[in-house]
Design an enzyme around this catalytic site. Structure first.
Site, short mmCIF file in Angstrom:
data_model
loop_
_atom_site.label_atom_id
_atom_site.label_comp_id
_atom_site.label_asym_id
_atom_site.label_seq_id
_atom_site.Cartn_x
_atom_site.Cartn_y
_atom_site.Cartn_z
N CYS A 1 -6.31 4.65 1.87
CA CYS A 1 -5.96 3.12 1.47
C CYS A 1 -7.37 2.66 0.85
O CYS A 1 -7.37 1.63 0.00
CB CYS A 1 -5.33 2.37 2.25
SG CYS A 1 -6.13 2.20 3.76
N ARG B 1 -1.86 0.36 -6.77
CA ARG B 1 -1.51 -1.19 -6.34
C ARG B 1 -1.18 -2.23 -7.41
O ARG B 1 -0.15 -3.03 -7.20
CB ARG B 1 -2.66 -1.66 -5.30
CG ARG B 1 -2.91 -0.98 -4.04
CD ARG B 1 -1.94 -1.32 -3.20
NE ARG B 1 -1.96 -2.34 -2.71
CZ ARG B 1 -2.61 -3.16 -1.97
NH1 ARG B 1 -3.62 -2.54 -1.37
NH2 ARG B 1 -2.46 -4.26 -1.61
N GLN C 1 0.98 -1.20 -0.17
CA GLN C 1 -0.01 -0.10 0.05
C GLN C 1 0.72 1.27 0.13
O GLN C 1 0.80 2.05 -0.82
CB GLN C 1 -0.93 -0.01 1.25
CG GLN C 1 -1.95 1.18 1.48
CD GLN C 1 -2.84 1.12 0.25
OE1 GLN C 1 -3.42 0.07 -0.03
NE2 GLN C 1 -3.10 2.28 -0.61
N ASP D 1 -7.28 6.55 7.41
CA ASP D 1 -7.80 5.33 7.34
C ASP D 1 -8.88 5.00 8.40
O ASP D 1 -8.85 5.89 9.14
CB ASP D 1 -6.57 4.29 7.69
CG ASP D 1 -6.71 2.96 7.30
OD1 ASP D 1 -7.77 2.71 6.70
OD2 ASP D 1 -5.88 2.11 7.69
N1 CP Z 1 -6.09 -1.01 0.47
C1 CP Z 1 -6.41 -2.47 0.80
O1 CP Z 1 -5.43 -3.21 0.98
O2 CP Z 1 -7.66 -2.96 0.29
P1 CP Z 1 -8.34 -4.53 0.66
O3 CP Z 1 -8.36 -4.59 2.15
O4 CP Z 1 -9.66 -4.52 -0.16
O5 CP Z 1 -7.33 -5.34 0.04
N1 NVA Z 2 -5.92 -0.46 8.56
C1 NVA Z 2 -6.82 -1.16 7.62
C2 NVA Z 2 -6.38 -1.15 6.37
C3 NVA Z 2 -7.25 -1.80 5.45
C4 NVA Z 2 -6.58 -1.85 3.92
C5 NVA Z 2 -6.95 -2.70 8.14
O1 NVA Z 2 -6.21 -3.13 8.83
O2 NVA Z 2 -8.14 -3.15 8.24
#
Ligand code: CP
Ligand code: NVA
Length: 305
Positions: A264, A292, A132, A224
């Site tokens: 993200c 990505r 990411q 996030d």
């Molecule tokens: N940003 C990301 O990793 O998305 P996902 O959890 O959908 O893979």
């Molecule tokens: N911080 C989040 C990121 C998801 C891509 C998680 O770990 O759920």
């Protein structure tokens, strides 16, 4: 690559990370030039948590390089319960040429990498999300034309995503200002590493509980989710703690007028970000998602060719 696995940004030098971004840009501009690069090679995709972007981008990416993927859901492997991490590593190395793994404890990917003789790629653990961060810095580079000297403000929970952003900022000479409530700030050991390594590239890392202070004059504002995967039971309590950390138009206005908004994804609209910010012309969240694909193709190519 000097390092056979992609587990954390910290394992790589600035030059190596820059090379991956350069390669990702080349692949993005000329995808057909790389169509046979990993012909016939198999990539196992181990998921112990849900995913949209990580699954689709690795699946599409390996296919576009001439290889193919094998998706393994939590129900299929039940890592560490139905079968030990060691035994999974020793089986997969006989059948496939690479492993992408999304799991809980970071030690699981480290053990997988230690025991499997094939490349292992971290597709998110509780403590980091290096693919990411690479996609995010590629996105910033595309929009700003540089990385060094920019100010990235990260607002919200200090988590896997912000940890990897800190490490990448240190490597690329980007300043990073983190605004998180007391008790949700970066671990001291990670901050110490970021500051020591950042001193070598001119990157400064600051931590505050005041979101306005972090966002003031920022080139990039990033947030996030307030409750990551695995923290669902804490979601309601966290909403109360993080409410003042919402990235809304009022907070975003403190950044530079040309600031990028980044996330993200998945986003929880109305919680960590409002529609007016995530849907604004400053938002590059879908560029991050697309990148990505390109950056992971570069990683796959370097590790599996
Ligand atoms: N940003 C990301 O990793 O998305 P996902 O959890 O959908 O893979
Ligand atoms: N911080 C989040 C990121 C998801 C891509 C998680 O770990 O759920």
């Amino acid at each position: 690559m000097r390092v056979p696995d992609f587990l954390t940004i910290r394992d790589f030098t600035t030059a190596e990370l820059q090379h991956l971004l350069d390669l990702a840009r080349d692949i993005k501009a000329h995808p057909s030039d790389f169509g046979d690069s990993l012909k016939g090679k198999a990539l196992a995709l181990i998921f112990e948590k849900p995913s949209l972007r990580t699954r689709v981008s690795f699946d599409a990416g390996i296919h576009q390089l001439g290889g193919f993927s094998i998706y393994l859901s939590p129900a299929e492997i039940n890592l560490g319960k139905r079968e030990s991490v060691y035994d999974v590593a020793k089986n997969l190395e006989r059948m496939v040429q690479g492993i992408m793994i999304r799991t809980f404890a970071h030690e699981i990917v480290e053990k997988m990498a230690e025991w499997a003789s094939i490349p292992v790629i971290n597709g998110l653990t509780d403590s980091s999300h290096p693919c990411q961060a690479m996609a995010d810095f590629l996105t910033i580079l595309e929009h700003k034309g540089r990385l060094a000297g920019l100010k990235l403000a990260y607002v919200g929970d200090s988590n896997n995503v912000s940890n990897s952003l800190m490490f990448a900022a240190a490597r690329f000479g980007t300043h990073i200002a983190i605004a998180s409530p007391e008790g949700y700030q970066p671990a001291p050991a990670l901050l110490e590493w970021t500051r020591a390594e950042g001193a070598k590239t001119g990157s400064v890392c600051t931590v505050t509980a005041d979101p306005a202070e972090a966002v003031d004059g920022a080139d990039v504002v990033y947030t996030d989710t307030w409750a990551s995967m695995g923290q669902e039971a804490e979601a309601d309590a966290r909403k109360a703690v993080f409410r003042p950390y919402q990235v809304n138009a009022r907070l975003f206005a403190r950044a530079r007028p040309d600031a990028l908004f980044m996330h993200c994804l998945p986003a929880h609209r109305g919680d960590e970000v409002t529609d007016e910010v995530i849907d604004s012309p400053n938002s590059v969240v879908f560029d991050e998602a697309e990148n990505r694909l390109h950056v992971q193709k570069a990683i796959l190519l370097e590790l599996m060719k």
